[in-house]
Design an enzyme around this catalytic site. Structure first.
Site, PDB file in Angstrom:
ATOM      1  N   GLY A 434      28.913  45.313  39.905  1.00 24.07           N
ATOM      2  CA  GLY A 434      28.346  46.106  39.488  1.00 24.07           C
ATOM      3  C   GLY A 434      28.394  46.686  38.003  1.00 24.07           C
ATOM      4  O   GLY A 434      27.475  47.220  37.534  1.00 24.07           O
ATOM      5  N   GLN A 435      29.432  46.269  37.232  1.00 23.29           N
ATOM      6  CA  GLN A 435      29.836  46.445  36.040  1.00 23.29           C
ATOM      7  C   GLN A 435      28.793  45.595  35.040  1.00 23.29           C
ATOM      8  O   GLN A 435      28.747  45.802  34.100  1.00 23.29           O
ATOM      9  CB  GLN A 435      31.279  46.464  35.869  1.00 23.29           C
ATOM     10  CG  GLN A 435      31.917  47.673  36.555  1.00 23.29           C
ATOM     11  CD  GLN A 435      32.514  48.414  35.367  1.00 23.29           C
ATOM     12  OE1 GLN A 435      33.298  47.896  34.857  1.00 23.29           O
ATOM     13  NE2 GLN A 435      32.347  49.749  35.232  1.00 23.29           N
ATOM     14  N   THR A 437      28.455  41.225  34.186  1.00 27.65           N
ATOM     15  CA  THR A 437      28.118  39.701  34.322  1.00 27.65           C
ATOM     16  C   THR A 437      29.428  39.286  33.817  1.00 27.65           C
ATOM     17  O   THR A 437      29.578  39.273  32.753  1.00 27.65           O
ATOM     18  CB  THR A 437      26.827  38.870  34.097  1.00 27.65           C
ATOM     19  OG1 THR A 437      26.132  39.823  34.681  1.00 27.65           O
ATOM     20  CG2 THR A 437      26.798  37.584  34.657  1.00 27.65           C
ATOM     21  N   VAL A 438      29.888  38.441  34.472  1.00 28.58           N
ATOM     22  CA  VAL A 438      31.299  37.471  33.783  1.00 28.58           C
ATOM     23  C   VAL A 438      30.822  36.315  33.664  1.00 28.58           C
ATOM     24  O   VAL A 438      30.447  35.394  34.445  1.00 28.58           O
ATOM     25  CB  VAL A 438      32.552  37.707  34.682  1.00 28.58           C
ATOM     26  CG1 VAL A 438      33.603  36.872  33.892  1.00 28.58           C
ATOM     27  CG2 VAL A 438      32.790  38.950  35.019  1.00 28.58           C
ATOM     28  N   LYS A 452      33.065  39.306  29.714  1.00 24.35           N
ATOM     29  CA  LYS A 452      32.384  40.262  30.748  1.00 24.35           C
ATOM     30  C   LYS A 452      31.205  41.033  29.882  1.00 24.35           C
ATOM     31  O   LYS A 452      31.653  41.626  28.918  1.00 24.35           O
ATOM     32  CB  LYS A 452      33.219  41.137  31.520  1.00 24.35           C
ATOM     33  CG  LYS A 452      32.553  41.970  32.366  1.00 24.35           C
ATOM     34  CD  LYS A 452      33.472  43.132  32.961  1.00 24.35           C
ATOM     35  CE  LYS A 452      33.955  43.114  34.222  1.00 24.35           C
ATOM     36  NZ  LYS A 452      34.846  44.117  34.710  1.00 24.35           N
ATOM     37  N   ASP A 549      40.034  49.767  42.757  1.00 26.01           N
ATOM     38  CA  ASP A 549      39.185  48.819  43.563  1.00 26.01           C
ATOM     39  C   ASP A 549      40.084  47.574  43.693  1.00 26.01           C
ATOM     40  O   ASP A 549      39.635  46.462  43.489  1.00 26.01           O
ATOM     41  CB  ASP A 549      38.011  48.436  42.744  1.00 26.01           C
ATOM     42  CG  ASP A 549      36.974  47.652  43.572  1.00 26.01           C
ATOM     43  OD1 ASP A 549      37.103  47.905  44.871  1.00 26.01           O
ATOM     44  OD2 ASP A 549      35.966  46.963  42.933  1.00 26.01           O
TER      45      ASP A 549
END
Ligand SMILES: *[C@@H]1O[C@H](CO)[C@@H](O)[C@H](O)[C@H]1NC(C)=O
Ligand SMILES: *[C@@H]1O[C@H](CO)[C@@H](O)[C@H](O)[C@H]1NC(C)=O
Ligand SMILES: *[C@@H]1O[C@H](CO)[C@@H](O)[C@H](O)[C@H]1NC(C)=O
Ligand SMILES: *[C@@H]1O[C@H](CO)[C@@H](O)[C@H](O)[C@H]1NC(C)=O
Ligand SMILES: *[C@@H]1O[C@H](CO)[C@@H](O)[C@H](O)[C@H]1NC(C)=O
Ligand SMILES: *[C@@H]1O[C@H](CO)[C@@H](O)[C@H](O)[C@H]1NC(C)=O
Ligand SMILES: *[C@@H]1O[C@H](CO)[C@@H](O)[C@H](O)[C@H]1NC(C)=O
Ligand SMILES: *[C@@H]1O[C@H](CO)[C@@H](O)[C@H](O)[C@H]1NC(C)=O
Ligand SMILES: *[C@@H]1O[C@H](CO)[C@@H](O)[C@H](O)[C@H]1NC(C)=O
Ligand SMILES: *[C@@H]1O[C@H](CO)[C@@H](O)[C@H](O)[C@H]1NC(C)=O
Length: 752
Positions: A434-435, A437-438, A452, A549
């Site tokens: 959700g944050q 792409t790595v 990231k 998380d």
């Protein structure tokens, strides 16, 4: 009158021609005789005239010499474009006597280029005389008049001639009759008619002549008609007989026919052919408009340099053109440029031209402004970016100076990261969340990193990110994925982490195809390490950090199965004086603290709950949410708690755990997990307590050699960082952190 004007014009033309170009006669021929200019077709001497009609005899016996028209032997006193003026006393008739005789005169001009002009008339003088005239013009004509006196002392003895142009006025002792245009042959009779009304003639003399109208106004005493010496002297005739006007013409046909025959057509270049008369054949030549010279003389008429006479306004430029000229006003003036026209008037400054110029300048100015504005925006954007970087650097520096010890967080150039990830090639994607792409990347020094690429957009988010990065960058824990640096120069921030190579704990536990299954000791070590890392984050770092998380898929493993807690994407830094933050519930289903779920208040115990779930995963080898619908409760935590209460823990435990783990140790850890999963957050142990307990259990399970090794690599590294003794509580969320200003990072004004 028209003729007079055209005569005048011709004269002027002749004069100006004489003065300017000079050549009016044939080359080598005299241009004048006495005072008279002699233009071709007239000429003095052989070969100088066009034909015999135009031959002029210049009699040098006179002083000044006198020109004579050869064919009439008449003195020529004027040559005009359409006619000549001659002294022709031969045309006068006179009689002296009492016996009613008739005197006649006949003149034939038909073989010449001349005709009597209608500007002549026939005048008869006497008191009992009739003048009769017949002739040939375009047709034959006849006419006549009677000069009559009632008595010898009529009108006081003074005779007068009628001055009406057609001779019909009253006259005493004088009458007149017109001569039509184009008259070639003229027959005149002067007849004594006294017998018609009286026995004796009143006066003995009768007299008649043909002459020009304008000069024919004269009067005389009636008694003089009895003195023959007066009327028959040369002197009188010379004085009172007016000149005769003879028209001259070319050809015997009008222009439309004449111009078709070049061999006989006499007009030269730049000329117009002019019909002599619509009803009388013949033509004349005239210079075309704007040309001057002799139209009969080769090469014809020459262009008039009108500009020599300055016909233009002083503010105009005169251009001579063939046959004409052009006055064009200078810039800034308008008008026809003619002196006798509208001239040139200065344009007011607010004319269309100025408006157009102004408009152009204005548009240009606007364009320049627009470009400047655009550049300004670009510069500002760049400055902002630079400011961002500077700000970030400053923050890092500040914190690093405060904390002193840690490795500096590196600021990576955007180029290097682009290169490292092959321009963020999709083939390099390690994972997507959700944050952001790595990507997997290799730095220029050969180091493998995970990069990231965040999805951040607005400034507020950026500010928070910076804050987090500053704090995360200080974390140098062997079980926390190390943030190596970042890059803010790009559109979206890039975070550079150490690359952890061997997948996640989730994969290790739940992948049925895994090469190895986890031993009890490995599970214990992993749990202990995770707990240590979280305890450190919660309390040992300078500012509390909640992971928010925690789940097995966020626990990375390196090739030696050493855990690294990762994905601080939703992590929050919590202000000192806050016990919690109310936020939108975030997290992963199955790991989510039910209390947090209900109250939306995240605390450190929420992380403890999530850790409890991971611990249960390790104990049972089951997924947090079961996909097996045959089982009663799909939620692992609930199921675990139920079996704990029911005392049938063995039903949920992983086989290998039951095998390898000592009964006592397994139960102790199960109890610990049970406490972590307590529905009431307050009843859960802190992460520190959990870590300590797990460590002590682990120590008790280890042989002494391993124990020493474990001592060296303690659960969390003791660092010279301040560990706050204030009872921090955790907060999170998008809402702004309302911390006291002394704990807030430095933020330059222009960033906000
Ligand atoms: C010139 O005029 C005089 C006097 O009228 C005359 O005697 C003479 O013959 C004339 N000469 C010519 C060439 O006509
Ligand atoms: C008068 O007329 C006759 C003929 O009609 C003529 O012979 C005679 O000479 C004239 N007389 C005079 C004085 O002229
Ligand atoms: C002039 O008189 C003659 C002789 O009488 C005559 O033949 C002729 O027609 C007259 N001409 C005119 C114009 O009257
Ligand atoms: C002759 O000329 C006059 C004017 O010049 C004109 O009125 C008349 O009609 C002409 N007659 C003929 C037969 O051409
Ligand atoms: C002609 O003479 C009369 C009387 O002498 C005079 O009134 C008239 O103006 C004269 N005409 C011209 C054109 O000289
Ligand atoms: C005729 O006129 C002349 C000159 O003017 C003059 O000398 C003479 O006396 C006049 N004769 C008569 C009879 O009047
Ligand atoms: C010749 O042309 C001028 C103007 O160019 C005009 O005034 C004049 O009347 C013309 N002459 C003839 C005979 O048409
Ligand atoms: C005069 O010259 C100007 C410019 O050369 C041109 O625009 C104009 O039409 C000319 N006028 C005439 C009457 O030739
Ligand atoms: C991404 O990487 C693959 C494999 O290295 C390569 O074939 C592809 O051309 C790359 N795509 C771009 C856009 O560079
Ligand atoms: C973990 O590392 C070992 C070697 O250290 C390797 O054989 C294994 O395939 C790796 N597993 C994963 C999931 O990458």
């Amino acid at each position: 009158m028209l003729l007079q004007l055209s005569l005048l014009h011709f004269t002027i033309l002749l004069l100006s021609t004489t003065s300017s170009s000079g050549s009016i006669a044939k080359p080598g021929c005299p241009e004048r005789c006495g005072t008279l200019s002699i233009p071709y077709p007239f000429g003095v001497g052989s070969g100088c005239s066009m034909e015999r009609s135009f031959d002029i005899n210049c009699n040098a016996s006179y002083d000044p010499p006198k020109p004579f028209l050869s064919i009439l032997n008449a003195e020529i006193i004027g040559i005009n474009p359409t006619n000549i003026r001659i002294n022709f006393p031969n045309l006068a008739l006179s009689s002296y006597g009492q016996n009613g005789s008739i005197f006649s005169v006949i003149y034939r001009l038909s073989s010449t280029r001349y005709m009597f002009s209608d500007q002549n008339w026939l005048t008869a003088i006497g008191c009992d005389d009739m003048a009769a005239v017949t002739g040939q013009a375009n047709r034959s004509f006849s006419g006549g008049c009677v000069s009559y006196c009632q008595s010898a002392d009529d009108s006081g003895g003074v005779a007068s001639c009628p001055d009406d142009t057609n001779g019909f006025g009253l006259g005493t002792g004088c009458c007149r009759t017109p001569i039509p245009k184009g008259t070639t042959n003229l027959f005149v009779n002067l007849t004594d008619v006294h017998r018609n009304w009286r026995a004796n003639k009143l006066f003995s003399t009768s007299y008649a002549f043909v002459g020009e109208k304008v000069t024919s106004n004269f009067s005389y005493r009636l008694n003089d008609l009895n003195n023959a010496t007066i009327f028959f002297s040369d002197n009188w005739a010379a004085k009172n007989t007016p000149p005769v006007l003879l028209d001259w013409k070319m050809g015997s046909e009008n222009c439309d026919k004449s111009t078709r025959n070049p061999t006989t057509y006499v007009c030269q270049g730049n000329t117009d052919c002019v019909d002599f008369d619509t009803n009388i054949e013949g033509y004349l030549c005239n210079c075309s408009k704007g040309y001057e010279g002799n139209p009969y003389l080769d090469p014809g008429c020459q262009d008039v340099d009108e500009c020599a006479d300055s016909p233009c306004d002083p503010n105009a430029v005169c251009t001579n053109l063939p046959g004409s000229f052009n006055c064009s006003c200078r810039k800034g003036y308008s008008g026809d440029g003619m002196k006798d026209g509208t001239g040139c008037t200065r344009l007011p400054p607010s004319t269309i031209i100025n408006v157009a110029i102004g408009l152009g300048v204005g548009l240009g100015f606007i364009l320049v402004l627009a470009i400047c504005f655009y550049l300004y925006k670009v510069m500002q954007k760049r400055k902002k970016r630079i400011d961002k970087e500077k700000f970030f650097e400053h923050l890092l520096l500040q914190h690093q100076t405060n904390e002193g010890t840690l490795e500096r967080t590196k600021l990576f150039p955007a180029k290097e990261l682009e290169k490292a990830t092959d321009n963020f090639n999709v083939s390099r994607i390690l994972g997507q969340g959700g944050q952001g792409t790595v990507y997997k990347g290799m730095l220029s020094d050969g180091m493998i990193v995970a990069i990231k690429k965040l999805k951040l957009v607005d400034e507020d988010q950026l500010e928070q990110l910076i804050n987090e990065v500053v704090i995360l960058s200080q974390i140098n824990h062997r079980h926390v994925v190390k943030l190596l640096g970042c890059c803010l120069a790009t559109e979206v921030p890039l975070l550079v982490y150490e690359f952890v190579s061997n997948g996640t704990l989730f994969e290790l536990i739940h992948n049925p195809n895994a090469d190895i299954s986890l031993s009890w000791n490995m599970r214990l070590k992993i749990a202990s390490d995770i707990a240590g890392a979280l305890a450190y984050l919660h309390s040992a770092s300078s500012v509390p950090i909640y992971h928010r998380d925690i789940k097995s898929s966020n626990i990375l493993l390196d090739e030696k199965y050493v855990v690294k807690v990762s994905d601080f994407g939703t992590s929050k830094v919590v202000a000192v004086d806050q016990t919690h933050l109310t936020t939108m519930v975030k997290g992963t289903f199955g790991y989510l603290d039910p209390e947090y779920f209900q109250t939306s208040q995240f605390t450190d115990k929420s992380d403890v709950y999530s850790f409890g779930v991971v611990l249960v995963e390790l104990l049972t080898g089951r997924r947090p949410i079961s996909t097996d619908t045959t089982e009663g409760d799909r939620n692992l935590a609930s199921r675990f708690l139920a079996s704990m209460e029911a005392g049938d823990l063995d039903t949920v435990l992983d086989a290998r755990v039951s095998e390898e783990g000592g009964r006592e140790a397994v139960i102790t850890i199960a109890r610990l997990a049970q406490r972590c999963l307590n529905h009431k957050g307050k009843m859960r142990p802190t992460m520190r307590e959990v870590a300590t307990e797990l460590e002590s259990i682990r120590m008790s399970q280890m042989p002494s050699t391993a124990r020493n090794e474990a001592e060296e690599t303690s659960v969390y590294e003791v660092k010279p960082m301040l560990i706050s003794d204030i009872d921090y509580t955790w907060a999170s969320g998008k809402s702004e952190i309302s911390s006291p200003s002394d704990t807030r990072p430095f933020i330059p004004d222009d960033i906000v």
